[in-house]
Scaffold this motif. Sequence first.
Motif, mmCIF file in Angstrom:
data_model
loop_
_atom_site.group_PDB
_atom_site.id
_atom_site.type_symbol
_atom_site.label_atom_id
_atom_site.label_comp_id
_atom_site.label_asym_id
_atom_site.label_seq_id
_atom_site.Cartn_x
_atom_site.Cartn_y
_atom_site.Cartn_z
ATOM 1 N N ARG A 1 15.867 -3.796 -1.260
ATOM 2 C CA ARG A 1 15.560 -5.214 -1.497
ATOM 3 C C ARG A 1 15.485 -5.916 -0.159
ATOM 4 N NH1 ARG A 1 19.786 -7.954 -5.369
ATOM 5 N NH2 ARG A 1 18.431 -9.765 -5.051
ATOM 6 N N THR A 2 14.471 -6.734 0.019
ATOM 7 C CA THR A 2 14.276 -7.465 1.270
ATOM 8 C C THR A 2 13.940 -8.909 0.924
ATOM 9 O OG1 THR A 2 13.318 -5.446 2.184
ATOM 10 C CG2 THR A 2 13.042 -7.443 3.484
ATOM 11 N N ALA A 3 14.397 -9.835 1.757
ATOM 12 C CA ALA A 3 14.063 -11.245 1.546
ATOM 13 C C ALA A 3 12.562 -11.453 1.718
ATOM 14 C CB ALA A 3 14.824 -12.122 2.538
ATOM 15 N N VAL A 4 12.012 -12.332 0.884
ATOM 16 C CA VAL A 4 10.568 -12.605 0.965
ATOM 17 C C VAL A 4 10.199 -13.120 2.361
ATOM 18 C CG1 VAL A 4 8.693 -14.049 0.070
ATOM 19 C CG2 VAL A 4 10.384 -13.075 -1.501
ATOM 20 N N GLU A 5 11.101 -13.914 2.964
ATOM 21 C CA GLU A 5 10.794 -14.540 4.251
ATOM 22 C C GLU A 5 10.698 -13.529 5.388
ATOM 23 O OE1 GLU A 5 14.032 -17.159 3.926
ATOM 24 O OE2 GLU A 5 12.823 -18.875 3.297
ATOM 25 N N ASP A 6 11.201 -12.281 5.169
ATOM 26 C CA ASP A 6 11.057 -11.244 6.195
ATOM 27 C C ASP A 6 9.597 -10.843 6.384
ATOM 28 O OD1 ASP A 6 13.726 -11.308 6.505
ATOM 29 O OD2 ASP A 6 14.118 -9.198 6.050
ATOM 30 N N TYR A 7 8.757 -11.180 5.410
ATOM 31 C CA TYR A 7 7.320 -10.898 5.506
ATOM 32 C C TYR A 7 6.623 -12.194 5.907
ATOM 33 C CZ TYR A 7 8.608 -6.803 2.698
ATOM 34 O OH TYR A 7 9.194 -5.664 2.231
ATOM 35 N N ARG A 8 6.072 -12.202 7.118
ATOM 36 C CA ARG A 8 5.462 -13.452 7.572
ATOM 37 C C ARG A 8 4.167 -13.743 6.793
ATOM 38 N NH1 ARG A 8 3.763 -9.804 11.530
ATOM 39 N NH2 ARG A 8 1.504 -9.848 11.923
ATOM 40 N N ILE A 9 3.884 -15.054 6.600
ATOM 41 C CA ILE A 9 2.666 -15.461 5.910
ATOM 42 C C ILE A 9 1.474 -15.252 6.829
ATOM 43 C CG2 ILE A 9 1.401 -17.431 4.944
ATOM 44 C CD1 ILE A 9 3.979 -18.525 3.903
ATOM 45 N N THR A 10 0.448 -14.589 6.301
ATOM 46 C CA THR A 10 -0.782 -14.367 7.071
ATOM 47 C C THR A 10 -1.967 -14.822 6.239
ATOM 48 O OG1 THR A 10 -1.112 -12.146 6.194
ATOM 49 C CG2 THR A 10 0.233 -12.336 8.191
ATOM 50 N N ASN A 11 -3.155 -14.645 6.783
ATOM 51 C CA ASN A 11 -4.352 -14.933 6.013
ATOM 52 C C ASN A 11 -4.675 -13.763 5.093
ATOM 53 O OD1 ASN A 11 -5.223 -17.532 6.695
ATOM 54 N ND2 ASN A 11 -5.962 -16.806 8.705
ATOM 55 N N ARG A 12 -5.368 -14.081 4.005
ATOM 56 C CA ARG A 12 -5.864 -13.028 3.115
ATOM 57 C C ARG A 12 -6.776 -12.090 3.900
ATOM 58 N NH1 ARG A 12 -10.628 -12.698 1.134
ATOM 59 N NH2 ARG A 12 -11.175 -14.886 1.523
ATOM 60 N N GLY A 13 -6.667 -10.778 3.612
ATOM 61 C CA GLY A 13 -7.564 -9.800 4.223
ATOM 62 C C GLY A 13 -7.008 -9.129 5.462
ATOM 63 N N GLY A 14 -5.774 -9.516 5.885
ATOM 64 C CA GLY A 14 -5.171 -8.874 7.063
ATOM 65 C C GLY A 14 -4.646 -7.482 6.748
ATOM 66 N N LYS A 15 -4.034 -6.817 7.792
ATOM 67 C CA LYS A 15 -3.535 -5.456 7.609
ATOM 68 C C LYS A 15 -2.110 -5.433 7.056
ATOM 69 C CE LYS A 15 -6.421 -3.060 10.930
ATOM 70 N NZ LYS A 15 -6.455 -2.150 12.108
ATOM 71 N N GLY A 16 -1.377 -6.541 7.169
ATOM 72 C CA GLY A 16 -0.018 -6.593 6.665
ATOM 73 C C GLY A 16 0.991 -6.017 7.637
ATOM 74 N N VAL A 17 2.270 -5.950 7.215
ATOM 75 C CA VAL A 17 3.371 -5.445 8.047
ATOM 76 C C VAL A 17 4.058 -4.296 7.324
ATOM 77 C CG1 VAL A 17 3.750 -7.670 9.178
ATOM 78 C CG2 VAL A 17 4.958 -7.143 7.046
ATOM 79 N N THR B 1 0.829 -1.205 0.000
ATOM 80 C CA THR B 1 0.000 0.000 0.000
ATOM 81 C C THR B 1 0.862 1.253 0.000
ATOM 82 O OG1 THR B 1 -0.142 0.323 2.395
ATOM 83 C CG2 THR B 1 -1.670 -1.285 1.401
ATOM 84 N N LYS B 2 0.223 2.379 -0.277
ATOM 85 C CA LYS B 2 0.888 3.678 -0.384
ATOM 86 C C LYS B 2 1.624 4.042 0.900
ATOM 87 C CE LYS B 2 -1.737 7.369 -0.241
ATOM 88 N NZ LYS B 2 -2.748 8.367 -0.614
ATOM 89 N N ASN B 3 1.040 3.671 2.049
ATOM 90 C CA ASN B 3 1.630 4.042 3.343
ATOM 91 C C ASN B 3 2.705 3.076 3.814
ATOM 92 O OD1 ASN B 3 -0.029 6.235 3.373
ATOM 93 N ND2 ASN B 3 -1.552 5.362 4.781
ATOM 94 N N GLY B 4 3.138 2.142 2.936
ATOM 95 C CA GLY B 4 4.269 1.292 3.269
ATOM 96 C C GLY B 4 3.909 -0.016 3.933
ATOM 97 N N LYS B 5 2.665 -0.444 3.877
ATOM 98 C CA LYS B 5 2.262 -1.736 4.436
ATOM 99 C C LYS B 5 2.285 -2.805 3.336
ATOM 100 C CE LYS B 5 1.220 -0.799 8.749
ATOM 101 N NZ LYS B 5 -0.128 -0.975 9.263
ATOM 102 N N CYS B 6 2.526 -4.070 3.751
ATOM 103 C CA CYS B 6 2.572 -5.174 2.786
ATOM 104 C C CYS B 6 2.051 -6.444 3.439
ATOM 105 C CB CYS B 6 4.001 -5.379 2.301
ATOM 106 S SG CYS B 6 4.158 -6.689 1.077
ATOM 107 N N ILE B 7 1.253 -7.221 2.679
ATOM 108 C CA ILE B 7 0.718 -8.487 3.176
ATOM 109 C C ILE B 7 1.186 -9.607 2.262
ATOM 110 C CG2 ILE B 7 -1.454 -8.312 1.870
ATOM 111 C CD1 ILE B 7 -2.866 -9.584 4.288
#
Length: 860
Positions: free
Chosen positions: A729-745, A670-676
Amino acid sequence: MQKEGERLIPINIVDEMKSSYIDYSMSVIVSRALPDVRDGLKPVHRRVLYGMYGLGVFSNRKYLKSARIVGDVLGKYHPHGDSSVYDAMVRMAQPWSLRYPQVDGQGNFGSMDGDPPAAMRYTEARLKKISDEILSDLDKETVDFQNNFDDSLQEPTVMPTKIPNLLVNGTSGIAVGMATNMAPHNLSESINAICAYIDNREITIDELMQHIIAPDFPTGGIIYGYDGVRDAFHTGRGRIVLRAKVGFEEIGNRNAIIVSEVPYQVNKAEMIARTAELVKEEKIPGIFEIRDESDRNGLRIVYELKNDAIPNVVLNLLYKYTSLQTSFSVNNIALVHGRPEQLNLKDIIHHFVEHRHEIIVRRTEFELRKAKERAHILEGFMKVIGSQDSLDKAISIIRHSANPQAAKEGLIEAFDLSEIQAQAILDLRLARLTGMELDKIRDEYEAIMKEIKDLEDILANEPRRFQIIKDELLEIKEKYGDERRTEIDYSGGEMSIEDIIPNEAVVLTISHAGYIKRTLLSEYKIQSRGGVGNKAATTRDSDFLEYIVSATNHQYMLFFTEKGKCYWLRVFEIPEGSKTAKGRAVQNLINIEPDDKIKAYIRTNDLKDSEYVNQMSVVMITKNGTIKKTSLEAYSRPRVNGINAIEIRENDQLLSAYLTNGESQIMIATKNGKCIRFPEEKVREVGRGSIGVRGISMEDDDEVIGMIVVNDVEHETVLVVSEKGYGKRTAVEDYRITNRGGKGVITLNITEKTGNLIAIQNVTDEDGLMIINKSGVAIRMGMDEMRVMGRNTQGVRMINLKKNDEIAAIAKVEMDKEVAEDEINEETDSEAELSNINISNQENLDQEASDNDDHSGSEE
């Protein structure tokens, strides 16, 4: 009442009608409507050429009144109406009727608008230079002659043409019970095909078609689809679709369709008048004005469009309802040994080569006979005047003879001469008896004996005769050959395009204002991170290059608009342009609505491969976070006007679309820097008409800026880029797996210095990255220069931005393995503005930088 001495013979009227009609029909077939396969001429055309040959009006002589030529042809060879001869001669002089005109006309010979020619008493004509080749060797007993209609003169039954006239000029005619319609072809291509046939008599028609690609019409135009051409070449029958050559221009603030070439045999004035009627009847909406701006420099018809008209839609309607698209039905029927036959391409070439071979044989026999006759006379000269004693003896015989007959008999007896030799001696002028002239006679005799030997060798050596045919044809090609006029649009048919267009790597660019082009990848240089960049494409006002995707020519592009519609194009159908070229407005390529805009694209392989389309899915994301997954099979049947890909709710728009294989992971930023991050299987597959489900939950002031599909968690990394030129660049694994529809990190620590997040992309060390900012400057860099860092950091500066410039788009591209090291390390300080892009639909441009989100293409 029966008179005395008369006898009535009763005849069955059915038999009489049948007999008379058959006689009439055969007369029409043989003596009027059908061409001879050898010279490609009907009797009237042959008689016009022979009449002009008899009058001596060659290409290097002065013009002669057409009435004089017509009168000569009528009186000597063609006992029909004068219009039949004059009309034929006029057509032979019209460059829009014959691919290679045979008559050089002076005066008004009509026009493409169907204007009639001036009366024959006003016009003048002479033969074209190419007609000299049709009549070449006519005086060397190369062809048979026949009596004319009143047995007072002789006329040739066929021309000894060096030009494959039936192929290059075609013909049309309606006989009784049959008709012919043969297309014209390019002379250079035809000669190449004939030479290939001479080299290999077993050559296939497909192999011949590598030389003679398709018909070549005098008015140019475009052959749309190749199936009809292939049918015509293989069977002698086929329907070839012809389209006008069309371009697009902006005249003032209006779009315009410009026609520069029309299909063969189209009456331009009638076509324009008919189009005006259709516009008036509202069958073709969107046309504001039609103008014929043709002049001596060429044809130009302008269809100026209304402001809300879509050029591509109007053009398709013009193709459908007017003569901008016509068909040419090929029916190759010609006379072979006086009988009508249907001929394929190889048959036509075979009969022409056989004809040329016969001409070469007869010409050589004639020249040999003449050479032997001359040698015979020269032998007599040398017997009589070869020495001073024999010359004195001959002079004495002549002086003491009572009359020429006695002198001739005396010479025959004294020197053992033939009657022809003796007569030639008597006809000699005294000047020929000098010593110098005697040497010339000996030299001439030696030369003529060599010529006789050479001519006898030609008659005894068939391969040499065919080599002569080839040499003469290549000479014709050198003199009269030219470039093709008619283009071929293979995509209009079922032909395998992969055979014609090389599968090169290209970069596709789409500007914010909707201009698209493809450029060879090799045109872009590689630079180091932090370089200023080099010229990419120009901007004017708020236009800039917004999308970049690498592809190959053979792939498909699916275009998705912010309203949720999907359109198709093959990559090769996108116009090619240089790195700095403006490109073509997307509205001119696909029927996109004026207030819609392309927001995403997918590059796919062959959509006709059922296994492939059923394995792959299309995943879409909208600005408000709705995600939808549909089988690619639902998008595998292209439609001109597109299809609905996703239903878009109010205040929402489609952002990105990707191709997935069912085992991918999806990341939304998202624009504000969140990612799911969540597995693809969390999104169930739905039909094309469905709305979709929630992909990420956001604050009210936030919105989605992009989505990526990760297929290789170990090797791929996540690249995020901000407006002010920062990225990491960031490793994919730095983003934990969540359920669809969450707020992200948090994916990027957003500050005033970095600006909002603008793009997300998955990359590896082998990838290259193309970055383009809003002022049009581009930089290409390798991802191996950028280290992998933590998730919640600010990142590093990726591109030096000047003044208030911001990044417009990023895209992953292939790295060019052959680029030199010094080029990789080169930094170009190029702030130059690039050549202007004319922005169409200016009112539709979105001025807000926050809407200039990048929506990157997919990697399979």
